[in-house]
Design a protein around this motif. Structure first.
Motif, PDB file in Angstrom:
ATOM      1  N   UNK A  36       2.724 -13.227 -10.779  1.00 54.21           N
ATOM      2  CA  UNK A  36       1.485 -14.260 -10.353  1.00 54.21           C
ATOM      3  C   UNK A  36       0.909 -14.621 -11.704  1.00 54.21           C
ATOM      4  N   UNK A  37       1.270 -13.958 -12.695  1.00 54.25           N
ATOM      5  CA  UNK A  37       0.771 -14.204 -13.904  1.00 54.25           C
ATOM      6  C   UNK A  37      -0.718 -14.151 -14.334  1.00 54.25           C
ATOM      7  N   UNK A  38      -1.114 -12.897 -13.540  1.00 52.93           N
ATOM      8  CA  UNK A  38      -2.657 -12.732 -13.739  1.00 52.93           C
ATOM      9  C   UNK A  38      -2.825 -11.727 -15.091  1.00 52.93           C
ATOM     10  N   UNK A  39      -1.765 -11.041 -15.436  1.00 58.22           N
ATOM     11  CA  UNK A  39      -2.147 -10.223 -16.568  1.00 58.22           C
ATOM     12  C   UNK A  39      -2.275  -8.615 -16.204  1.00 58.22           C
ATOM     13  N   UNK A  40      -2.121  -7.900 -17.171  1.00 63.57           N
ATOM     14  CA  UNK A  40      -1.937  -6.409 -16.526  1.00 63.57           C
ATOM     15  C   UNK A  40      -3.483  -5.983 -16.316  1.00 63.57           C
ATOM     16  N   UNK A  41      -4.475  -6.346 -17.182  1.00 66.18           N
ATOM     17  CA  UNK A  41      -5.717  -5.792 -16.679  1.00 66.18           C
ATOM     18  C   UNK A  41      -6.418  -6.321 -15.600  1.00 66.18           C
ATOM     19  N   UNK A  42      -6.376  -7.523 -15.321  1.00 63.49           N
ATOM     20  CA  UNK A  42      -6.868  -8.195 -14.326  1.00 63.49           C
ATOM     21  C   UNK A  42      -6.223  -7.677 -13.027  1.00 63.49           C
ATOM     22  N   UNK A  43      -4.969  -7.467 -13.057  1.00 63.16           N
ATOM     23  CA  UNK A  43      -4.346  -7.225 -11.917  1.00 63.16           C
ATOM     24  C   UNK A  43      -4.650  -5.814 -11.544  1.00 63.16           C
ATOM     25  N   UNK A  44      -4.473  -4.914 -12.414  1.00 64.15           N
ATOM     26  CA  UNK A  44      -5.117  -3.529 -12.009  1.00 64.15           C
ATOM     27  C   UNK A  44      -6.445  -3.319 -11.618  1.00 64.15           C
ATOM     28  N   UNK A  45      -7.271  -4.123 -12.218  1.00 62.92           N
ATOM     29  CA  UNK A  45      -8.658  -3.950 -11.669  1.00 62.92           C
ATOM     30  C   UNK A  45      -8.957  -4.548 -10.518  1.00 62.92           C
ATOM     31  N   UNK A  46      -8.441  -6.050 -10.234  1.00 62.38           N
ATOM     32  CA  UNK A  46      -8.722  -6.777  -9.110  1.00 62.38           C
ATOM     33  C   UNK A  46      -8.046  -5.963  -7.824  1.00 62.38           C
ATOM     34  N   UNK A  47      -6.866  -5.459  -7.856  1.00 68.47           N
ATOM     35  CA  UNK A  47      -6.154  -4.650  -6.827  1.00 68.47           C
ATOM     36  C   UNK A  47      -6.977  -3.488  -6.704  1.00 68.47           C
ATOM     37  N   UNK A  48      -7.121  -2.514  -7.504  1.00 71.39           N
ATOM     38  CA  UNK A  48      -7.820  -1.557  -7.406  1.00 71.39           C
ATOM     39  C   UNK A  48      -9.424  -1.834  -6.644  1.00 71.39           C
ATOM     40  N   UNK A  49      -9.963  -2.777  -7.212  1.00 63.24           N
ATOM     41  CA  UNK A  49     -11.213  -2.965  -6.630  1.00 63.24           C
ATOM     42  C   UNK A  49     -11.151  -3.527  -5.147  1.00 63.24           C
ATOM     43  N   UNK A  50      -9.984  -4.107  -4.753  1.00 67.32           N
ATOM     44  CA  UNK A  50     -10.019  -4.627  -3.535  1.00 67.32           C
ATOM     45  C   UNK A  50      -9.385  -3.361  -2.536  1.00 67.32           C
ATOM     46  N   UNK A  51      -8.731  -2.623  -2.766  1.00 68.43           N
ATOM     47  CA  UNK A  51      -8.605  -1.338  -2.227  1.00 68.43           C
ATOM     48  C   UNK A  51      -9.683  -0.504  -1.938  1.00 68.43           C
ATOM     49  N   UNK A  52     -10.430  -0.385  -3.170  1.00 64.35           N
ATOM     50  CA  UNK A  52     -11.728   0.711  -2.898  1.00 64.35           C
ATOM     51  C   UNK A  52     -12.560   0.027  -1.937  1.00 64.35           C
ATOM     52  N   UNK A  53     -12.850  -1.381  -1.949  1.00 62.76           N
ATOM     53  CA  UNK A  53     -13.573  -1.985  -1.179  1.00 62.76           C
ATOM     54  C   UNK A  53     -13.117  -1.749   0.240  1.00 62.76           C
ATOM     55  N   UNK A  54     -11.834  -1.994   0.587  1.00 63.56           N
ATOM     56  CA  UNK A  54     -11.488  -2.039   2.033  1.00 63.56           C
ATOM     57  C   UNK A  54     -11.557  -0.511   2.526  1.00 63.56           C
ATOM     58  N   UNK A  55     -11.309   0.414   1.706  1.00 62.86           N
ATOM     59  CA  UNK A  55     -11.341   1.784   2.208  1.00 62.86           C
ATOM     60  C   UNK A  55     -12.904   2.347   2.385  1.00 62.86           C
ATOM     61  N   UNK A  56     -13.783   1.558   1.561  1.00 65.29           N
ATOM     62  CA  UNK A  56     -15.207   2.044   1.680  1.00 65.29           C
ATOM     63  C   UNK A  56     -16.065   1.355   2.679  1.00 65.29           C
TER      64      UNK A  56
END
Length: 132
Positions: A25-45
């Motif tokens: 999806x060409x989002x780059x490694x930092x944006x991908x890691x941070x974005x997905x991690x934030x999404x998972x953290x918000x979902x589980x919180x």
């Protein structure tokens, strides 16, 4: 057993999904890691999850650590199976060896690095065996 299986599956999903978003999806490694991690953290919180309290509290940490594996360059590792294997190894390390990394500063990054190195070593060994 549910905690072990949940952590290993989370490791697999964290590493492969980060790699997919980064490269396909060409989002780059930092944006991908941070974005997905934030999404998972918000979902589980914020959302009630049908898993145990312990697993629900553990999954965001495991996902963040496994996403470090998915930040690898496609020139270094481009196989989704090996990416998933590295994520599974990370989950195993998180469960059984995370206390060794106390005081190293970046325990999640260290475990991710070791898991990735084990996968790359396995790939090199497999290619050497195939040549014979």
């Amino acid at each position: 057993m549910a905690l072990t299986l949940g952590v290993i599956i989370t490791g697999i999903i964290g590493s492969t999904s980060t790699f997919f978003v980064s490269h396909h999806l060409r989002q780059g490694p930092v944006r991908s890691s941070a974005g997905l991690s934030l999404l998972v953290a918000l979902l589980f919180h914020y959302l009630p999850m049908p898993v145990s309290q312990e697993l629900s509290a553990t999954i965001p940490y495991v996902f963040i650590g496994a996403s470090f594996i998915g930040m690898v360059s496609a020139e270094v590792l481009s196989h989704f199976i090996l990416m998933g294997l590295a994520g599974g190894i990370f989950g195993f390390l998180y469960l059984h060896a995370s206390h060794f990394f106390t005081g190293f500063g970046g325990g999640l990054g260290t475990a991710a690095c070791i898991a990735l190195m084990v996968s790359l070593g396995g790939l090199a060994l497999w290619e050497r065996i195939k040549k014979r």
